[in-house]
Design a protein around this motif. Structure first.
Motif, PDB file in Angstrom:
ATOM      1  N   ARG B 286      39.179  29.555  48.589  1.00 24.52           N
ATOM      2  CA  ARG B 286      38.861  30.059  47.249  1.00 24.52           C
ATOM      3  C   ARG B 286      39.373  31.487  47.026  1.00 24.52           C
ATOM      4  NH1 ARG B 286      33.685  26.885  45.034  1.00 24.52           N
ATOM      5  NH2 ARG B 286      34.184  24.919  46.050  1.00 24.52           N
ATOM      6  N   ARG B 287      39.740  32.164  48.115  1.00 24.97           N
ATOM      7  CA  ARG B 287      40.304  33.509  47.951  1.00 24.97           C
ATOM      8  C   ARG B 287      41.649  33.466  47.261  1.00 24.97           C
ATOM      9  NH1 ARG B 287      40.008  35.237  54.100  1.00 24.97           N
ATOM     10  NH2 ARG B 287      41.320  33.392  54.035  1.00 24.97           N
ATOM     11  N   ARG B 288      42.291  32.281  47.302  1.00 22.25           N
ATOM     12  CA  ARG B 288      43.602  32.161  46.675  1.00 22.25           C
ATOM     13  C   ARG B 288      43.528  31.866  45.178  1.00 22.25           C
ATOM     14  NH1 ARG B 288      47.951  31.595  50.088  1.00 22.25           N
ATOM     15  NH2 ARG B 288      49.106  30.513  48.477  1.00 22.25           N
ATOM     16  N   ASP B 290      43.199  32.218  41.258  1.00 19.61           N
ATOM     17  CA  ASP B 290      43.737  33.282  40.405  1.00 19.61           C
ATOM     18  C   ASP B 290      42.617  33.875  39.543  1.00 19.61           C
ATOM     19  OD1 ASP B 290      44.931  34.808  38.419  1.00 19.61           O
ATOM     20  OD2 ASP B 290      46.620  33.442  38.127  1.00 19.61           O
ATOM     21  N   ARG B 291      42.155  35.052  39.951  1.00 16.60           N
ATOM     22  CA  ARG B 291      40.992  35.672  39.279  1.00 16.60           C
ATOM     23  C   ARG B 291      41.295  36.066  37.839  1.00 16.60           C
ATOM     24  NH1 ARG B 291      36.955  33.640  41.885  1.00 16.60           N
ATOM     25  NH2 ARG B 291      37.900  33.101  43.856  1.00 16.60           N
ATOM     26  N   ARG B 296      40.627  35.041  31.939  1.00 17.39           N
ATOM     27  CA  ARG B 296      41.196  34.614  30.648  1.00 17.39           C
ATOM     28  C   ARG B 296      40.555  33.316  30.163  1.00 17.39           C
ATOM     29  NH1 ARG B 296      46.041  36.074  33.222  1.00 17.39           N
ATOM     30  NH2 ARG B 296      46.543  33.905  33.625  1.00 17.39           N
ATOM     31  N   ARG B 298      37.533  32.202  30.819  1.00 16.31           N
ATOM     32  CA  ARG B 298      36.159  32.457  30.357  1.00 16.31           C
ATOM     33  C   ARG B 298      36.187  33.128  28.988  1.00 16.31           C
ATOM     34  NH1 ARG B 298      32.467  35.332  34.216  1.00 16.31           N
ATOM     35  NH2 ARG B 298      30.898  33.898  33.428  1.00 16.31           N
ATOM     36  N   LEU B 326      33.450  29.890  39.643  1.00 17.03           N
ATOM     37  CA  LEU B 326      32.609  31.064  39.912  1.00 17.03           C
ATOM     38  C   LEU B 326      31.824  30.933  41.202  1.00 17.03           C
ATOM     39  CD1 LEU B 326      31.259  31.848  36.328  1.00 17.03           C
ATOM     40  CD2 LEU B 326      33.156  32.919  37.556  1.00 17.03           C
ATOM     41  N   ALA B 327      31.826  29.738  41.798  1.00 18.70           N
ATOM     42  CA  ALA B 327      31.031  29.522  43.004  1.00 18.70           C
ATOM     43  C   ALA B 327      31.814  29.941  44.245  1.00 18.70           C
ATOM     44  CB  ALA B 327      30.631  28.057  43.102  1.00 18.70           C
ATOM     45  N   ALA B 328      31.117  30.561  45.194  1.00 23.80           N
ATOM     46  CA  ALA B 328      31.775  31.015  46.417  1.00 23.80           C
ATOM     47  C   ALA B 328      32.068  29.844  47.353  1.00 23.80           C
ATOM     48  CB  ALA B 328      30.906  32.050  47.120  1.00 23.80           C
TER      49      ALA B 328
END
Lengths: 143, 437
Positions: B286-288, B290-291, B296, B298, B326-328
């Protein structure tokens, strides 16, 4: 699709020329330019920077680094703002850049934004950075 | 910095033919929709307008590499296309009043275009309306799905026939035929160049959104070929969805679709492993993700909500994607919220597939027994009898409940139903796994 940053740079000539123009006219031209890029679905972000006199420089020629107030003595060009565009090619980024309502003394530097894949994925610090991005986003989400 | 760099000249007059071609393509992507829209209004015939625009593009490809790109390339292309229209009419001796009026306009515009300071006659609202009409024509219900996709990518997206063919792994001739036939169909049906009347608008907008979503999905779960993903195609669909959202800003589902695409595309960087095999959501790094895309997406969902007409099917799917984004981890996911969103989606767009997804979410929120109860209901009702994910989900739940024999049987059934060889191999392996939990 690659992302490009358009970085606006202006020298004294451009700054003076802008001061002669009615503010309304400048705002309208920029607004129209931004609108065009939004309508084309390519603009991801963009910000303008406040006057350089409010800024300062941290210079690493000195040890410890030296903090100097703006507008930076020797500097001939100042950064004034940026856009981030998502486009199909370098040429498309260039085509959008050419349409920016700027005059003599201004330049747009166009740089590709790096993606995760540009870096070796087995590097410990690259992995850490990815982790930080995630934490930041989660903090933002919970805020 | 008072001197002009030599680079400035090089950009205006590209010498390398390949970079010149790419520069023309870039202009075309930006200008084509407006050019075709303007021409359609002028000649009153979409098919002819499209031909004229393509002629102008061909002329640009022939001239610009030597002459450099004109300072107002959109006006240049439009003027060339208009001249072609006039030549065509003249040949067919249909030099009538309309033509005289157009020729007059053209002279004026050419005079303006040669004046370096002159801008295109700027009436953004009128041009937007024409581009919106173009979108509705390209996605008209008289056309087949393939034709809508090809026409939308070509006239709204500004992709060349070659690019469309490459994206869909289809021969160029096939795409060309599809477009020719589509234009004939539109002409034969007398499809008007208009935004549909109020009574038809919601349905027609739904068709447009459906075409864009189809293009998006083709890019990220490719139905043919070796590549599992063609992200460029999904990105183009996302761009076109953004374009549409600015054309119909008061339509919540247009923003909902942008949100769904952004929040789905955010996970693309983690969807394939180093060997190019797909990675399941639960196993993705999940670190990959695209934040910026999540942010955008949301924001687009918030725009849909702000209109205050409730959430449609795209906004609800976007909200589900948002929960995952949004979940880790899988465990950290708010499954109860996802169950509620699937229930809402089932009310807006009832479908047994949505029910199956709700069953999976219930199994995560309340445990496998609760999920299995709903899956068994769905199996009994028979609508998903040929749908292999149903027995596959059932098998997973039975395994989690410690009923290995029934689980193996369900995996075998899923293997029989799937058309995908790679998937069948995985399912068969699980069907023959001894003593699974």
């Amino acid at each position: 699709m690659p992302k490009y940053m358009l970085i606006m740079r202006a020298d004294d000539r451009a700054v003076e020329a802008y001061q002669d123009l009615p503010f309304e006219q400048v705002i309208e031209a920029m607004g129209r330019y931004n609108e065009e890029m939004m309508k084309a679905g390519v603009m991801l972000a963009g910000e303008g920077l406040s006057d350089a006199s409010e800024g300062f420089v941290v210079d690493f020629d000195a040890e410890p680094p030296l903090v100097t107030d703006g507008p930076y003595g020797e500097t001939k060009e100042l950064f004034n703002g940026f856009w981030i565009l998502e486009v199909a090619s370098k040429e498309e980024a260039a085509e959008w850049a050419k349409r920016c309502p700027l005059g003599p003394g201004s330049k747009l530097e166009v740089r590709r934004v790096t993606e995760l894949d540009d870096f070796p994925q087995d590097n410990e610090w690259i992995q850490k950075e990815a982790g930080w991005r995630e934490e930041q986003a989660q903090r933002a989400a919970k805020a | 910095m008072t001197d002009e760099t030599p680079d400035a000249t090089a950009t205006a007059r590209p010498t390398d033919p390949e970079s010149a071609r790419r520069a023309v393509a870039a202009v075309w992507r930006i200008e084509s929709a407006r050019i075709v829209a303007t021409l359609t209004r002028m000649v009153g015939d979409f098919a002819l307008a499209e031909d004229l625009a393509q002629d102008a593009l061909a002329e640009a490809l022939a001239q610009w590499p030597a002459s450099g790109i004109p300072s107002n390339p959109g006006a240049w292309l439009t003027a060339v296309a208009k001249r072609r229209a006039i030549d065509g009419w003249r040949r067919r001796e249909r030099y009538d009043e309309r033509l005289a009026a157009i020729a007059h306009d053209l002279e004026r515009e050419q005079a303006e275009a040669t004046d370096a300071a002159a801008d295109l006659p700027y009436d953004p609202d009128a041009i937007d309306d024409d581009v919106l009409r173009l979108v509705f024509v390209s996605c008209h219900p008289v056309l087949s799905r393939e034709a809508r996709v090809a026409l939308t990518l070509r006239v709204v997206g500004g992709l060349t026939t070659e690019e469309i063919a490459r994206a869909f792994l289809t021969p160029v001739a096939t795409v060309q035929q599809r477009i020719v036939r589509a234009k004939k169909t539109l002409g034969a049906a007398g499809v008007p160049f208009e935004v549909p009347p109020r009574s038809e608008f919601p349905g027609r907008l739904g068709t447009v959104l459906g075409v864009l979503y189809l293009i998006f999905n083709e890019g990220h779960s490719a139905s043919a070929g070796e590549d599992l993903m063609r992200p460029e195609l999904s990105r183009e669909a996302l761009r076109l969805a953004r374009v549409l959202a600015t054309l119909v800003p008061r339509e919540p589902e247009a923003h909902g679709l942008v949100a769904l695409m952004e929040l789905t595309a955010a996970r693309f960087p983690a969807r394939l492993d180093a060997k190019g095999d797909p990675v399941l959501l639960g196993d993705q790094d999940r670190r990959r993700w695209d934040r910026s895309a999540i942010t955008r997406g949301r924001a687009a969902l918030a725009r849909a909500d702000a209109i205050g007409r409730g959430r449609g099917a795209y906004a609800l799917q976007a909200a589900i994607a948002e929960q995952h984004d949004l979940a880790a981890s899988v465990d950290d996911t708010d499954w109860a919220a996802i169950v509620a969103l699937y229930a809402a989606l089932g009310r807006v767009a009832p479908s047994p597939v949505v029910e199956l997804n709700r069953a999976v979410a219930i199994s995560m929120a309340e445990g496998p027994a609760a999920g299995l109860a709903l899956v068994d209901e769905l199996a009994a009702d028979g609508r998903l009898a040929r749908y292999h994910p149903l027995p596959a989900v059932r098998a997973e739940l039975l395994e989690r409940l410690g009923r290995p024999d029934e689980a193996r049987e369900a995996f075998a059934e899923a293997a029989r139903l799937t058309a995908n060889e790679r998937e069948r191999a995985v399912l068969l392996a699980r069907a023959s796994r001894p003593g699974a939990r």
